[in-house]
Design a protein around this motif. Sequence first.
Motif, PDB file in Angstrom:
ATOM      1  N   ALA A 250       0.829  -1.209   0.000  1.00  0.00           N
ATOM      2  CA  ALA A 250       0.000   0.000   0.000  1.00  0.00           C
ATOM      3  C   ALA A 250       0.862   1.257   0.000  1.00  0.00           C
ATOM      4  N   LEU A 251       1.925   1.249   0.794  1.00  0.00           N
ATOM      5  CA  LEU A 251       2.829   2.398   0.852  1.00  0.00           C
ATOM      6  C   LEU A 251       3.432   2.701  -0.517  1.00  0.00           C
ATOM      7  N   VAL A 252       3.971   1.670  -1.154  1.00  0.00           N
ATOM      8  CA  VAL A 252       4.628   1.849  -2.455  1.00  0.00           C
ATOM      9  C   VAL A 252       3.632   2.335  -3.500  1.00  0.00           C
ATOM     10  N   VAL A 253       2.469   1.681  -3.572  1.00  0.00           N
ATOM     11  CA  VAL A 253       1.489   1.997  -4.613  1.00  0.00           C
ATOM     12  C   VAL A 253       0.899   3.390  -4.417  1.00  0.00           C
ATOM     13  N   ILE A 254       0.538   3.725  -3.182  1.00  0.00           N
ATOM     14  CA  ILE A 254      -0.110   5.015  -2.932  1.00  0.00           C
ATOM     15  C   ILE A 254       0.885   6.167  -3.043  1.00  0.00           C
ATOM     16  N   ILE A 255       2.107   5.967  -2.573  1.00  0.00           N
ATOM     17  CA  ILE A 255       3.124   7.015  -2.719  1.00  0.00           C
ATOM     18  C   ILE A 255       3.419   7.258  -4.195  1.00  0.00           C
ATOM     19  N   THR A 256       3.483   6.180  -4.976  1.00  0.00           N
ATOM     20  CA  THR A 256       3.712   6.314  -6.423  1.00  0.00           C
ATOM     21  C   THR A 256       2.552   7.035  -7.088  1.00  0.00           C
ATOM     22  N   GLY A 257       1.325   6.645  -6.718  1.00  0.00           N
ATOM     23  CA  GLY A 257       0.131   7.313  -7.231  1.00  0.00           C
ATOM     24  C   GLY A 257      -0.047   7.151  -8.729  1.00  0.00           C
ATOM     25  N   GLY A 258      -0.743   8.103  -9.351  1.00  0.00           N
ATOM     26  CA  GLY A 258      -0.912   8.125 -10.793  1.00  0.00           C
ATOM     27  C   GLY A 258      -1.482   6.854 -11.393  1.00  0.00           C
ATOM     28  N   ASN A 259      -0.945   6.476 -12.538  1.00  0.00           N
ATOM     29  CA  ASN A 259      -1.448   5.312 -13.270  1.00  0.00           C
ATOM     30  C   ASN A 259      -1.245   4.009 -12.504  1.00  0.00           C
ATOM     31  N   VAL A 260      -0.184   3.942 -11.703  1.00  0.00           N
ATOM     32  CA  VAL A 260       0.070   2.736 -10.913  1.00  0.00           C
ATOM     33  C   VAL A 260      -1.068   2.520  -9.919  1.00  0.00           C
ATOM     34  N   LEU A 261      -1.417   3.569  -9.185  1.00  0.00           N
ATOM     35  CA  LEU A 261      -2.503   3.466  -8.215  1.00  0.00           C
ATOM     36  C   LEU A 261      -3.828   3.184  -8.902  1.00  0.00           C
ATOM     37  N   LEU A 262      -4.088   3.867 -10.005  1.00  0.00           N
ATOM     38  CA  LEU A 262      -5.339   3.646 -10.739  1.00  0.00           C
ATOM     39  C   LEU A 262      -5.453   2.196 -11.197  1.00  0.00           C
ATOM     40  N   SER A 263      -4.368   1.650 -11.740  1.00  0.00           N
ATOM     41  CA  SER A 263      -4.375   0.267 -12.227  1.00  0.00           C
ATOM     42  C   SER A 263      -4.574  -0.727 -11.087  1.00  0.00           C
ATOM     43  N   VAL A 264      -3.867  -0.505  -9.988  1.00  0.00           N
ATOM     44  CA  VAL A 264      -3.986  -1.420  -8.843  1.00  0.00           C
ATOM     45  C   VAL A 264      -5.394  -1.382  -8.258  1.00  0.00           C
ATOM     46  N   MET A 265      -5.982  -0.181  -8.146  1.00  0.00           N
ATOM     47  CA  MET A 265      -7.342  -0.082  -7.624  1.00  0.00           C
ATOM     48  C   MET A 265      -8.334  -0.758  -8.561  1.00  0.00           C
ATOM     49  N   GLY A 266      -8.075  -0.665  -9.861  1.00  0.00           N
ATOM     50  CA  GLY A 266      -8.939  -1.352 -10.811  1.00  0.00           C
ATOM     51  C   GLY A 266      -8.872  -2.862 -10.646  1.00  0.00           C
ATOM     52  N   ILE A 267      -7.658  -3.393 -10.461  1.00  0.00           N
ATOM     53  CA  ILE A 267      -7.477  -4.840 -10.279  1.00  0.00           C
ATOM     54  C   ILE A 267      -8.115  -5.297  -8.969  1.00  0.00           C
ATOM     55  N   ILE A 268      -7.891  -4.535  -7.896  1.00  0.00           N
ATOM     56  CA  ILE A 268      -8.482  -4.863  -6.594  1.00  0.00           C
ATOM     57  C   ILE A 268     -10.007  -4.856  -6.686  1.00  0.00           C
TER      58      ILE A 268
END
Length: 266
Positions: free
Chosen positions: A16-34
């Motif tokens: 969660a730390l890595v994904v949320i700190i990175t933000g942007g398309n990474v966070l959007l993609s991960v939230m879509g998969i989740i």
Amino acid sequence: MFKTRLISGIVLVAIALVVIITGGNVLLSVMGIISLIGMFELYRVFQMEKSLAAVVGYLAAIAFYLNLYFGFFTDPMILPMLFLILLLAVYVFSYPKYKADQIMACFFALFYVAMMLSFIYQTRMLDGGEYLVWLIFLCSWGSDTCAYCVGMLFGKHKMSPVLSPKKSVEGAVGGVVGAALLTALYVSIFRSQLGITITEVWLLAGVSAIGALISMVGDLAASAIKRNYDIKDYGKLIPGHGGILDRFDSVIITAPIIFFLASRVL
């Protein structure tokens, strides 16, 4: 079991730390998969996870997240309405394959899981969102930890004796107060980065207190669904925790509250 749960929790927080700190398309993609995994778990409760109606739901979730990125539709109601129309078409033209409660559950899953979880990404995209987004977890996972500790030490009065007999009123109060204090401490540390006043620090603490209170509804609602359908966990994806819906049940309902309230405080 406790060791497995602890290790899984640490790994989950690290991701969660890595994904949320990175933000942007990474966070959007991960939230879509989740979201897709969470929808699959909920559809499985209704024994329709591989059905045509479920596939329509998955495609609607993907379309919703693509729209967050590309902005095809500015009106947030267009996609849910189109999905409902298509879902009803599946219901009608395949009748009597699906029961009415399955169709309603299919629509509910898009709104409850995909759309509400998307507010983690939407909060992250706000001005100061790299700091505000953590309020979602402080008033869900943070309050849950505080509630557990206070409940273990002082819990006497059961909050929901039938649905969740281990939860106490004292624990609930401890969770709300704990979330508010954790938030006050957190935003005080990053006060200069957020550019907020002392008054706004306590307003955000109040936002987290409200979010913590509502997160308990999310937790109990997810438990109620499991009890209605006699299942222990939604899945086994996260060792010691269960599925996505088992771990994100309070986050799902908290994310939109933090988005709307925090964006109005600042």
